[in-house]
Design a protein around this motif. Structure first.
Motif, short mmCIF file in Angstrom:
data_model
loop_
_atom_site.label_atom_id
_atom_site.label_comp_id
_atom_site.label_asym_id
_atom_site.label_seq_id
_atom_site.Cartn_x
_atom_site.Cartn_y
_atom_site.Cartn_z
N LYS A 160 -4.02 1.51 -9.88
CA LYS A 160 -2.75 1.25 -9.46
C LYS A 160 -2.37 -0.11 -8.84
O LYS A 160 -1.29 -0.68 -8.78
N ASP A 161 -3.50 -0.52 -8.52
CA ASP A 161 -3.42 -2.05 -7.81
C ASP A 161 -3.77 -3.17 -8.52
O ASP A 161 -3.99 -4.32 -8.19
N ASP A 162 -3.99 -2.72 -9.96
CA ASP A 162 -4.42 -3.78 -10.95
C ASP A 162 -2.90 -4.24 -11.49
O ASP A 162 -2.40 -3.45 -12.08
N PRO A 163 -2.33 -5.16 -11.25
CA PRO A 163 -1.17 -5.95 -11.59
C PRO A 163 -0.88 -5.62 -13.27
O PRO A 163 0.20 -5.12 -13.51
N SER A 164 -1.88 -5.96 -14.22
CA SER A 164 -1.55 -5.81 -15.47
C SER A 164 -1.84 -4.27 -15.96
O SER A 164 -0.68 -3.92 -16.72
N ALA A 165 -2.60 -3.47 -15.37
CA ALA A 165 -2.40 -2.03 -15.62
C ALA A 165 -1.13 -1.35 -15.32
O ALA A 165 -0.64 -0.76 -15.91
N MET A 166 -0.81 -2.01 -14.00
CA MET A 166 0.26 -1.28 -13.61
C MET A 166 1.69 -1.74 -14.27
O MET A 166 2.64 -1.16 -14.44
N ASP A 167 1.53 -3.05 -14.82
CA ASP A 167 2.74 -3.44 -15.77
C ASP A 167 2.84 -2.88 -16.94
O ASP A 167 3.97 -2.29 -17.22
N PHE A 168 1.59 -2.26 -17.58
CA PHE A 168 1.40 -1.83 -18.80
C PHE A 168 2.23 -0.34 -18.47
O PHE A 168 3.01 0.12 -19.51
N VAL A 169 1.70 0.49 -17.52
CA VAL A 169 2.29 1.81 -17.09
C VAL A 169 3.65 1.90 -17.00
O VAL A 169 4.33 2.58 -17.55
N SER A 170 4.08 0.83 -16.16
CA SER A 170 5.53 0.88 -15.81
C SER A 170 6.33 0.54 -17.09
O SER A 170 7.48 1.42 -17.30
N LYS A 199 13.00 3.95 -13.85
CA LYS A 199 12.44 3.84 -12.68
C LYS A 199 11.89 2.35 -12.38
O LYS A 199 11.69 1.63 -13.08
N SER A 200 12.10 2.20 -11.06
CA SER A 200 11.47 0.82 -10.62
C SER A 200 9.93 0.93 -10.55
O SER A 200 9.38 1.86 -10.86
N ARG A 201 9.30 -0.18 -10.78
CA ARG A 201 7.87 -0.34 -10.67
C ARG A 201 7.34 0.38 -9.26
O ARG A 201 6.40 1.02 -9.48
N PHE A 202 8.05 0.20 -8.19
CA PHE A 202 7.79 0.89 -7.02
C PHE A 202 7.72 2.33 -7.04
O PHE A 202 6.62 2.92 -6.71
N ASP A 203 8.76 2.92 -7.61
CA ASP A 203 8.77 4.44 -7.98
C ASP A 203 7.57 4.86 -8.93
O ASP A 203 7.20 5.84 -9.03
N ALA A 221 2.64 7.33 -10.21
CA ALA A 221 1.28 7.14 -11.23
C ALA A 221 0.19 7.09 -10.30
O ALA A 221 -0.91 7.74 -10.71
N GLY A 222 0.14 6.75 -9.02
CA GLY A 222 -0.87 6.78 -8.13
C GLY A 222 -1.01 7.90 -7.43
O GLY A 222 -1.87 8.08 -6.34
N ASN A 223 -0.15 8.80 -7.75
CA ASN A 223 0.09 10.12 -6.82
C ASN A 223 0.16 9.71 -5.05
O ASN A 223 -0.23 10.25 -4.28
N ILE A 224 1.23 8.84 -5.03
CA ILE A 224 1.38 8.24 -3.64
C ILE A 224 2.72 8.64 -3.18
O ILE A 224 3.58 8.46 -3.94
N ILE A 225 2.64 9.20 -1.95
CA ILE A 225 3.91 9.17 -1.30
C ILE A 225 4.02 7.89 -0.20
O ILE A 225 3.29 7.89 0.56
N PRO A 226 4.97 7.13 -0.53
CA PRO A 226 5.06 6.11 0.20
C PRO A 226 4.99 6.11 2.01
O PRO A 226 5.52 6.91 2.38
N ALA A 227 4.19 5.75 2.67
CA ALA A 227 3.92 5.82 4.02
C ALA A 227 5.09 5.08 4.92
O ALA A 227 5.58 4.02 4.59
N ILE A 228 5.42 5.89 5.80
CA ILE A 228 6.60 5.21 6.60
C ILE A 228 6.17 4.93 7.90
O ILE A 228 5.75 6.01 8.58
N ALA A 229 6.24 3.75 8.55
CA ALA A 229 5.66 3.42 9.68
C ALA A 229 6.28 4.32 10.79
O ALA A 229 5.62 4.57 11.73
N THR A 230 7.65 4.45 10.82
CA THR A 230 8.29 5.27 11.89
C THR A 230 7.72 6.67 11.85
O THR A 230 7.46 7.12 13.13
N THR A 231 7.42 7.32 10.95
CA THR A 231 6.92 8.60 10.74
C THR A 231 5.55 8.68 11.53
O THR A 231 5.32 9.51 12.15
N ASN A 232 4.99 7.69 10.88
CA ASN A 232 3.33 7.43 11.69
C ASN A 232 3.52 7.60 13.19
O ASN A 232 2.81 8.09 13.95
#
Length: 450
Positions: free
Chosen positions: A348-358, A373-377, A382-393
Motif C-alpha cells: 500500500k505504501d508503494d506509489p506505483s502499486a497503489m496507483d494501479f490498484v486505485s 473513490k479517492s486514492r485515500f479511501d 485496500a490496506g485494511n486500514i481504518i485511518p488513525a485519528i489523533a484526537t481519538t488516540n
C-alpha cells in the motif's frame, strides 16, 4: 528554562498515598505508536516516574501526523527509543527504559512481567494483544487494554480472577467475499478494490489460481442448473481472450501494453459478462469502457470531485484511464529491472502499486455504476486500514491513565470498560455544534474533579 506543568498541576493534586504510588511503581507500556505516544506523555505529566516501553517498529513519515513525539528527522529510527528521548526533554526526572524489540520475544517472559505493578497495551495487532494478555494472567499483573479505529475507541481493565480476559470473547475475523461476486457481480467498492489487488498479483506478482480475475463462467447464478454452468465453463476454454490461460502469460505476450490490458479488462471481459444474461435479470448490467472512446473525451469535460489534498480527490474516467496507463508502464519497467521471472509484491505504501490498484478499482466501479473513490479511501480499504485519528488516540490515552489511577488506588470495583465514539465537526448538523461545545466544556470541568 521553562518547565511544563504536570498533569496534577492542571487537574488538581492527587492524594499523598496515590502520588507516592505513582512515584514508586513500575509500569510497562507495550507500543509507542498513536496511543503509545499520547500515553507516555500523560504518564510522566501525571507523576509516573519508572516507565519501560517496548516497540518493534521504526518511525515512518506517515506516523508524523498523529504521533507527536516524533519529527521528520526521526524517520527510520526506533519508535521506543525516540519516544523515550522526546519525553525526557520535557520531564528529565523520569526514569524511562526503551526496548526496540518484539514483546513476543522469549526474553520477555513471565518473570519479566512480574517486575511491573501495571501493564498498559497500546498495540495495533491481535497476536501481540493475545500474548500480553496471557503473560499478564500468568504473572497476575493488571493489564489495561486499549485500541482505536478511526473515531471509535475502547479501554478495558483486565485482572485475573476479577474481569474477563482479552480472549474470553471471540473477536470478529476479517471479512471475505465469494469469488463469483468479485469476478462477476461486484456491488460495493470494496469488491472492486479486492479485484484490483488480485489483478495486481495476477499481472505482476505471484499468481494464485484461487484469485482469478476473469469472469467466472461457473457462477451458479449464470445458469438455471449446475449442468448448464459446467457446460458454459467448458465452452469458455475456447473463447478468445477469456480462455483459461495464465493472466501473466497473456500480459507478457502483449508486452504489458496498457491499451490492450485496458480493453481486455474493461471492455472484452465485461462484454463477455453481458452474455451471461441471467446475471442481469435483477441487477443493473455493467457498461463496458473503450480506450479509444475515452481518449476522445475533451479534457474540459473531465471532472475532479472534491477539493484539498491530491489523495482526497476523485478523478473522472479519463483521469483514471491515464493513471492506469502510467502505473502499468512503471510496473512493467520495475519487472524488467528485476530480470527474467521477477515478481512484484503489492504494498500500500508503494506509489506505483497503489496507483494501479486505485485506477483499476475505480474504472471497475464505473463499469458497475458505483460512485468512485479517492486514492485515500482506496488505500484505506485496500490496506485494511481504518485511518488513525489523533484526537481519538489522545482521549483513549487519557482514559487509560484514569483507569491506572483506580488500579493503583486499589479501586478495582470502580474500573470500567469504556467505549468511545468521537464525532468530526464536519459530520455534525450545525445545531449539534453548540451541544458538542457544551459537552466538551463539561468534560473539562469534570476532569478537575478527578
Amino acid at each position: 528554562m521553562s518547565v511544563s506543568p504536570t498533569m496534577t498541576q492542571l487537574v488538581g493534586p492527587l492524594r499523598k498515598e496515590l502520588a507516592d504510588s505513582l512515584f514508586s511503581c513500575r509500569v510497562l507500556v507495550v507500543g509507542a505508536g498513536g496511543i503509545g505516544c499520547e500515553l507516555l506523555k500523560n504518564l510522566v505529566l501525571t507523576g509516573f516516574k519508572n516507565i519501560e516501553v517496548i516497540d518493534l517498529d521504526t518511525i515512518d513519515v506517515s506516523n508524523l501526523n498523529r504521533q507527536f513525539l516524533f519529527q521528520k528527522k526521526h524517520v527510520g529510527k526506533s519508535k521506543a527509543q525516540v519516544a523515550k528521548e522526546s519525553v525526557l526533554r520535557f520531564c528529565p526526572s523520569a526514569n524511562i527504559t526503551a526496548y526496540h524489540d518484539s514483546i513476543m520475544n522469549p526474553d520477555y517472559n513471565m518473570e519479566f512481567f512480574r517486575n511491573f505493578q501495571l501493564v498498559m497495551n497500546a498495540l495495533d495487532n491481535r497476536a501481540a494483544r493475545n500474548h500480553v494478555n496471557r503473560m499478564c494472567l500468568a504473572a497476575d499483573i493488571p493489564l489495561i487494554e486499549s485500541g482505536t479505529a478511526g473515531y471509535l475507541g475502547q479501554v478495558t481493565v483486565i485482572k485475573k480472577g476479577q474481569t474477563e480476559c482479552y480472549e474470553c470473547q471471540p473477536k470478529p475475523t476479517q471479512k471475505t467475499f465469494p469469488g463469483c461476486t468479485i469476478r462477476n457481480t461486484p456491488s460495493e467498492p470494496i469488491h472492486c478494490i479486492v479485484w484490483a489487488k488480485y489483478l495486481f498479483n495476477q499481472l505482476f506478482g505471484e499468481e494464485d489460481a484461487d484469485r482469478e480475475v476473469s469472469p467466472d463462467t461457473a457462477d451458479p447464478e449464470a445458469a438455471w442448473n449446475p449442468a448448464d454452468a459446467a457446460a458454459r465453463a467448458t465452452a469458455s476454454d475456447q473463447d478468445g481472450d477469456i480462455k483459461r490461460v495464465s493472466t501473466k502469460e497473456w500480459a507478457r505476450s502483449t508486452g504489458y501494453d496498457p491499451v490492450k490490458l485496458f480493453n481486455k479488462l474493461f471492455k472484452d471481459d465485461i462484454m463477455y459478462l453481458l452474455t451471461m444474461d441471467k446475471l442481469w435479470k435483477k441487477r443493473k448490467a455493467p457498461l463496458p469502457l473503450d480506450w479509444t472512446e475515452i481518449q476522445q473525451i475533451e479534457s474540459s469535460q473531465e471532472e475532479s470531485c472534491g477539493m484539498g489534498l491530491k489523495d482526497q480527490q476523485v478523478l473522472g474516467v479519463q483521469g483514471y484511464t491515464q493513471l492506469f496507463r502510467r502505473s502499468v508502464e512503471t510496473l512493467r519497467s520495475q519487472l524488467i529491472e528485476k530480470g527474467e521471472g521477477a515478481e512484484l509484491v503489492w504494498d500500500k505504501d508503494d506509489p506505483s502499486a497503489m496507483d494501479f490498484v486505485s485506477a483499476a478499482a475505480n474504472l471497475r466501479m464505473n463499469v458497475f455504476s458505483m460512485n468512485m473513490k479517492s486514492r485515500f479511501d482506496v488505500k484505506s480499504m485496500a490496506g485494511n486500514i481504518i485511518p488513525a485519528i489523533a484526537t481519538t488516540n489522545a482521549v483513549i490515552a487519557g482514559l487509560i491513565v484514569l483507569e491506572a489511577l483506580k488500579i493503583l488506588n486499589s479501586d478495582f470495583d470502580q474500573c470500567r470498560t469504556v467505549s468511545l465514539q468521537c464525532y468530526s465537526f464536519d459530520t455534525l448538523k450545525p445545531e449539534l455544534h453548540h451541544v458538542l461545545s457544551n459537552l466538551t466544556h463539561l468534560c473539562i470541568c469534570f476532569s478537575h474533579l478527578v
